[in-house]
Design a protein around this motif. Structure first.
Motif, PDB file in Angstrom:
ATOM      1  N   ARG A   1       0.830  -1.207   0.000  1.00 46.86           N
ATOM      2  CA  ARG A   1       0.000   0.000   0.000  1.00 46.86           C
ATOM      3  C   ARG A   1       0.865   1.257   0.000  1.00 46.86           C
ATOM      4  O   ARG A   1       0.660   2.184  -0.781  1.00 46.86           O
TER       5      ARG A   1
ATOM      6  N   ILE B   1       1.233   4.197  -2.738  1.00 42.35           N
ATOM      7  CA  ILE B   1       0.913   5.594  -2.402  1.00 42.35           C
ATOM      8  C   ILE B   1       2.088   6.510  -2.701  1.00 42.35           C
ATOM      9  O   ILE B   1       1.937   7.603  -3.252  1.00 42.35           O
TER      10      ILE B   1
ATOM     11  N   ASP C   1      -0.651   8.066  -5.462  1.00 43.69           N
ATOM     12  CA  ASP C   1      -1.858   7.697  -4.732  1.00 43.69           C
ATOM     13  C   ASP C   1      -3.065   7.626  -5.658  1.00 43.69           C
ATOM     14  O   ASP C   1      -3.876   6.702  -5.592  1.00 43.69           O
ATOM     15  N   ASP C   2      -3.209   8.595  -6.547  1.00 41.28           N
ATOM     16  CA  ASP C   2      -4.360   8.609  -7.446  1.00 41.28           C
ATOM     17  C   ASP C   2      -4.352   7.413  -8.383  1.00 41.28           C
ATOM     18  O   ASP C   2      -5.392   6.761  -8.606  1.00 41.28           O
TER      19      ASP C   2
ATOM     20  N   THR D   1      -5.260   4.173  -6.453  1.00 37.15           N
ATOM     21  CA  THR D   1      -6.690   4.088  -6.174  1.00 37.15           C
ATOM     22  C   THR D   1      -7.468   3.775  -7.446  1.00 37.15           C
ATOM     23  O   THR D   1      -8.383   2.944  -7.448  1.00 37.15           O
ATOM     24  N   ARG D   2      -7.088   4.424  -8.536  1.00 43.16           N
ATOM     25  CA  ARG D   2      -7.792   4.207  -9.798  1.00 43.16           C
ATOM     26  C   ARG D   2      -7.592   2.779 -10.296  1.00 43.16           C
ATOM     27  O   ARG D   2      -8.517   2.148 -10.811  1.00 43.16           O
TER      28      ARG D   2
ATOM     29  N   GLU E   1      -7.060   0.117  -8.469  1.00 42.81           N
ATOM     30  CA  GLU E   1      -7.858  -0.766  -7.630  1.00 42.81           C
ATOM     31  C   GLU E   1      -9.325  -0.744  -8.054  1.00 42.81           C
ATOM     32  O   GLU E   1     -10.022  -1.770  -7.995  1.00 42.81           O
ATOM     33  N   GLN E   2      -9.804   0.426  -8.491  1.00 46.22           N
ATOM     34  CA  GLN E   2     -11.200   0.560  -8.887  1.00 46.22           C
ATOM     35  C   GLN E   2     -11.473  -0.035 -10.265  1.00 46.22           C
ATOM     36  O   GLN E   2     -12.602  -0.470 -10.538  1.00 46.22           O
TER      37      GLN E   2
END
Length: 578
Positions: free
Chosen positions: A481, A485, A489-490, A493-494, A496-497
């Motif tokens: 993680r 990050i 970070d963006d 997160t993207r 993972e989505q």
């Protein structure tokens, strides 16, 4: 007439025949004093005669309220016939010194050679007692039978109370790897709070520490001290069963060389009810080692060997250096270097509700595997209501709990860390000792996808309801993680989505959707045992990947994808091929 040996080893190639001194049947023919020891050759015949030896052993810090495990180095020389004889309490003799005098408590001579026994001390005040073993010295092969043993949570466990049966040191590494002794798993040592003066079980506080060689083959150099996990002290009920923990842990002792009189519980595995299991202790396992030199009978000690600097190649990768000490002897300056021969390891303490703890040791060696490795892995005593352990076994439903585990080191390894709780508990994990480790370690929570550092004085804390947690937590060496990050970070997160996983059991494959075309550097699939069961690299930026799962056993697996930019995403899948 007699032989008096002081601070030396008396070596006899063959057997010893002792004749009682005229006019007495209690005066020894051989006195062993001031760390003197007797060793006999590998081919020695049975000892004989009605004479006896005298050898001392003390039990420091113990009194009439405290239990100690013993194993006698002598037997009753008055029993007819040659060879090793049974031991009894009357083979102790009075020692006149500043300690409390000895008082006989029984007259049975019924303890066979090589069998251990527990015994309380004498007097009060925790001053200990000096014991004088007098009898025919034990010698030659001593066969110790093993029997089924109650060991909570462990399957097919056997064991017995035994110990060092000779008037010399005993190398447990050599005993462990003796051909025919393959059933030995580990050695457990009883220790207790010796300041607690009560004969009632409910007032007693103690527990079992565990030792294993931390090697896969015999160590003839004598330098590998093995690994010892200290015990946590427990409270007991009126029947002698353990109840709650005290928050106190036992001492740290050198255990490879068992000194004269030392008793312990030998833990065995690979047992079926039809077997007549036993182990053999031999003269070839005997060694002359003074107490304090990797050998301690309930004495606190460090784990380093002190050697003159000039005699050591400090670049040797099998050791690490410690503190340099300079002393003056006879006008000459002597410099010594403390050398640590332990294999790389993390010593982990798990604290439950800030009240008690379980110590575990994770060692690293290329000789070990992720499964069970004899010599590296030691079963846990599992004698507390709340426990932490390393679960080892082929199937998740049939794993045994281990307090010491050896594995090969890999940065991407996941090492299962199991917890069993009887009530809602705050669990705190930290590494109290890092030996030859340059990597950080973390507790990975696969449910919450969190990483908490446990090295460098850091702790991981989690509050859990009562239950058993076999496949949720892992010891890892990368914070995926944080790396993601730090990278971006963006993007993390993207990713993972947008990356989707689907376990298609009908087609026996894992299907991954990668619509944004992330460049996948590697894909790893781990069993919940921590074993890497599938690995693929340089996968590219395809929008869809498939990975075969037909060869995987039914169960839960952890999938980890990593991009060339070091972004990562994890996902759990359930495989059902039947």
């Amino acid at each position: 007439s007699y032989i008096y040996v002081k601070d030396q080893v008396l070596f006899v190639e063959d057997d010893i025949s002792l004749v009682t001194n005229p006019g007495t049947n209690t005066e020894p023919s051989i006195y062993l004093r001031n760390e003197a020891q007797l060793i006999q050759g590998d081919a020695a015949s049975a000892n004989s005669g009605n004479g006896l030896i005298s050898v001392y052993q003390d039990n420091p810090g113990s009194d009439s309220y405290d239990y100690t495990y013993w194993c006698s180095p002598v037997g009753d020389q008055t029993i007819s016939g040659n060879g090793n004889k049974a031991f009894g309490i009357e083979l102790f003799s009075d020692v006149n010194d500043e300690r409390d005098a000895w008082t006989y408590v029984g007259n049975n001579t019924s303890i066979p050679a090589g069998r251990g026994f527990s015994m309380k001390g004498v007097g009060t005040g925790n001053v200990g007692q000096l014991y004088d073993f007098r009898g025919r010295p034990n010698n030659g092969d001593i066969i110790v039978p093993l029997s089924e043993a109650a060991n909570a949570g462990n399957s097919n466990v056997i064991g017995t109370i035994t110990g060092n049966p000779y008037p010399s040191g005993l190398d447990l590494n050599w005993l462990y790897f003796e051909p025919g002794n393959e059933e030995i798993n580990s050695f457990q040592y009883w220790d207790e709070d010796r300041t607690n003066d009560s004969h009632y079980y409910v007032d007693n506080q103690g527990g079992y520490g565990t030792w294993t060689p931390s090697s896969g083959t015999i160590d003839m150099t004598g330098t590998n001290p093995g690994t010892y996990a200290r015990p946590m002290y427990l409270n007991y009920d009126n029947n002698g069963g353990s109840t709650t923990s005290t928050g106190v842990q036992g001492g740290d002792y050198e255990r490879r060389i068992a000194p004269i009189g030392q008793g312990f519980f030998l833990v065995g595995t690979n047992y079926t009810a039809s077997e007549d299991a036993s182990i053999t202790i031999k003269n070839s396992h005997r060694v002359y080692r003074k107490e304090g030199d990797l050998s301690d009978f309930h004495r606190t000690a460090g784990r380093a060997m002190t050697t003159p600097v000039d005699d050591v190649t400090l670049s040797n990768t099998s050791i690490s250096t410690g503190t340099t000490t300079t002393t003056t002897q006879g006008g000459n300056v002597l410099t010594t270097q403390s050398l640590d021969y332990r294999i790389p390891q993390l010593r982990l303490n798990t604290y439950f509700n800030e009240s008690h703890m379980r110590q575990m040791v994770l060692t690293f060696s290329d000789e070990a595997t992720d499964g069970y490795d004899r010599g590296f892995d030691a079963l846990s005593p599992m004698d507390a209501t709340s426990e932490a352990y390393f679960p080892i076994g082929e199937e998740m439903s049939n794993k045994d709990p281990y307090v010491i585990q050896g594995v090969p080191f890999e940065m991407e390894k996941l090492i299962p860390y199991a917890i069993t709780l009887d009530t809602q508990t705050q669990v705190v994990l930290t590494a109290i000792d890092e030996v030859r480790m340059s990597n950080e370690a973390y507790l990975y929570d696969s449910v919450n996808d969190t990483y908490d550092q446990i090295t460098g004085g850091r702790t991981a804390t989690v509050t859990l309801p009562a239950g058993e947690y076999l496949d949720r937590f892992f010891i890892v060496f990368r914070d995926m993680r944080r790396e993601a990050i730090v990278q971006n970070d963006d993007l993390a997160t993207r990713m993972e989505q947008n990356v989707d996983f689907f376990q298609n059991n009908a087609a026996q494959q894992l299907e991954v959707s990668n619509p944004e075309g992330y460049n996948i550097a590697k894909a790893n699939i781990f069993a919940m045992t921590g074993q890497l069961v599938y690995k693929a690299t340089d996968l590219g930026n395809n929008t869809r990947f498939t990975f075969p799962t037909a060869n995987l056993s039914d169960g839960i697996y952890l999938v980890m994808l990593t991009t060339t930019d070091n972004l990562a995403v994890n996902y759990k899948i359930t495989v059902k091929n039947n």
